[in-house]
Design an enzyme around this catalytic site. Structure first.
Site, PDB file in Angstrom:
ATOM      1  CE  LYS A  69      -2.186  -1.001   3.868  1.00  0.00           C
ATOM      2  NZ  LYS A  69      -1.612  -2.315   4.235  1.00  0.00           N
ATOM      3  NE  ARG A  85      -4.104  -0.867  10.500  1.00  0.00           N
ATOM      4  CZ  ARG A  85      -2.957  -0.431   9.980  1.00  0.00           C
ATOM      5  NH1 ARG A  85      -2.909   0.653   9.249  1.00  0.00           N
ATOM      6  NH2 ARG A  85      -1.871  -1.105  10.201  1.00  0.00           N
ATOM      7  NE  ARG A 135       6.777  -0.555  10.378  1.00  0.00           N
ATOM      8  CZ  ARG A 135       5.631  -0.369   9.719  1.00  0.00           C
ATOM      9  NH1 ARG A 135       5.636   0.195   8.518  1.00  0.00           N
ATOM     10  NH2 ARG A 135       4.483  -0.742  10.243  1.00  0.00           N
TER      11      ARG A 135
HETATM   12  P1  AMP Z   1       1.042   0.728   9.337  1.00  0.00           P
HETATM   13  O1  AMP Z   1       2.305   1.403   8.999  1.00  0.00           O
HETATM   14  O2  AMP Z   1      -0.138   1.224   8.535  1.00  0.00           O
HETATM   15  O3  AMP Z   1       1.137  -0.777   9.335  1.00  0.00           O
HETATM   16  O4  AMP Z   1       0.697   1.163  10.849  1.00  0.00           O
HETATM   17  C1  AMP Z   1       1.584   0.867  11.912  1.00  0.00           C
HETATM   18  C2  AMP Z   1       0.810   0.834  13.224  1.00  0.00           C
HETATM   19  O5  AMP Z   1       0.216   2.120  13.449  1.00  0.00           O
HETATM   20  C3  AMP Z   1      -0.350  -0.142  13.274  1.00  0.00           C
HETATM   21  O6  AMP Z   1       0.055  -1.462  13.593  1.00  0.00           O
HETATM   22  C4  AMP Z   1      -1.206   0.486  14.383  1.00  0.00           C
HETATM   23  O7  AMP Z   1      -0.638   0.266  15.651  1.00  0.00           O
HETATM   24  C5  AMP Z   1      -1.068   1.971  14.073  1.00  0.00           C
HETATM   25  N1  AMP Z   1      -2.086   2.425  13.097  1.00  0.00           N
HETATM   26  C6  AMP Z   1      -1.861   2.951  11.854  1.00  0.00           C
HETATM   27  N2  AMP Z   1      -3.011   3.285  11.264  1.00  0.00           N
HETATM   28  C7  AMP Z   1      -4.002   2.958  12.129  1.00  0.00           C
HETATM   29  C8  AMP Z   1      -5.422   3.041  12.078  1.00  0.00           C
HETATM   30  N3  AMP Z   1      -6.059   3.521  10.995  1.00  0.00           N
HETATM   31  N4  AMP Z   1      -6.122   2.616  13.160  1.00  0.00           N
HETATM   32  C9  AMP Z   1      -5.489   2.135  14.254  1.00  0.00           C
HETATM   33  N5  AMP Z   1      -4.155   2.009  14.371  1.00  0.00           N
HETATM   34  C10 AMP Z   1      -3.406   2.421  13.309  1.00  0.00           C
END
Ligand code: AMP
Length: 219
Positions: free
Chosen positions: A17, A92, A161
């Site tokens: 994404k 999400r 990460r």
């Molecule tokens: P990502 O980089 O999109 O995988 O996001 C990393 C982390 O940020 C996720 O595992 C959640 O802990 C938090 N996070 C990001 N976007 C959201 C969202 N829309 N709702 C809840 N937590 C989020």
């Protein structure tokens, strides 16, 4: 307000994404809005928000809906969002999808693109993912940059990460199935869902996404 292009990218963690949003953003001049990037920047900068969400993010759990919705509202108020947004990692949960619809009012989501990738492949991609601590650029552990540990774009240090560790990967993929996969039906019912095979080259996936947008008269 002129009609904005609001595209939601859905897909498991590691489906591509972020990569697609950043390429589409460069191509079409529409901002890439990643709630994960916004939250990670807050953690890195040690802001109040960052302190609040650090442990939850490291464990691979979702942060609260209200908090994330407020961040997106704030982001939408910035001038560049007048052109639209490529939403990566938001919504999400169903509650977030409804909040997004409410936020958009008379406007609506233009299209939801589901990047479909088998779980075995995303697990491999996530465990090999290395990101630049400075600019967020993404590399693979077995890329020349990954091997050297230095970002090819800005010279920053590459790190893994903390939520790309095996336990957190499992937690995040479980959260995807439980909380995010229901959004596929949410957008399908609204006739806004397009599924693209994410198990292709970055360029081929990008071409499929652009073609889906064009078919709908969105480009
Ligand atoms: P990502 O980089 O999109 O995988 O996001 C990393 C982390 O940020 C996720 O595992 C959640 O802990 C938090 N996070 C990001 N976007 C959201 C969202 N829309 N709702 C809840 N937590 C989020």
């Amino acid at each position: 307000m002129a009609e904005r292009l609001i595209v939601v990218l859905l897909g498991k963690q590691g489906a591509g994404k972020g990569t697609q949003c950043s390429a589409l953003s460069a191509q079409y001049g529409i901002p890439h809005v990643s709630t994960g990037d916004i939250l990670r920047a807050a953690v890195r900068d040690g802001t109040e928000l960052g302190v609040q969400v650090k442990a939850v993010m490291e464990a691979g759990d979702l942060v609260g809906d209200d908090l994330v919705v407020a961040l997106v509202k704030e982001r939408f108020a910035q001038p560049d969002a007048a052109r639209g947004a490529l939403l990566d990692g938001f919504p999400r949960t169903l509650a977030q999808a409804r909040a997004l619809d409410a936020m958009l009012g008379d406007e609506r989501v233009s299209l939801c693109v589901n990047l479909d990738v088998p779980t075995s492949l995303v697990v491999e991609r996530l465990s090999k993912r290395r990101v630049c601590q400075e600019c967020g650029a993404v590399f693979r552990a077995d890329d020349p940059a990954g091997v050297s540990g230095t970002c090819e774009k800005c010279g920053g240090d590459l790190i893994q990460r903390s939520d790309d560790q095996p336990d957190a990967i499992t937690t995040r993929l479980d959260a995807y199935e439980r909380d995010t996969a229901p959004l596929l039906d949410y957008y399908r019912e609204r006739e806004l869902l397009v599924t693209v095979n994410g198990d292709q080259s970055v360029e081929a996936v990008g071409a499929d996404v652009s073609s889906a947008l064009r078919t709908r008269g969105l480009l």
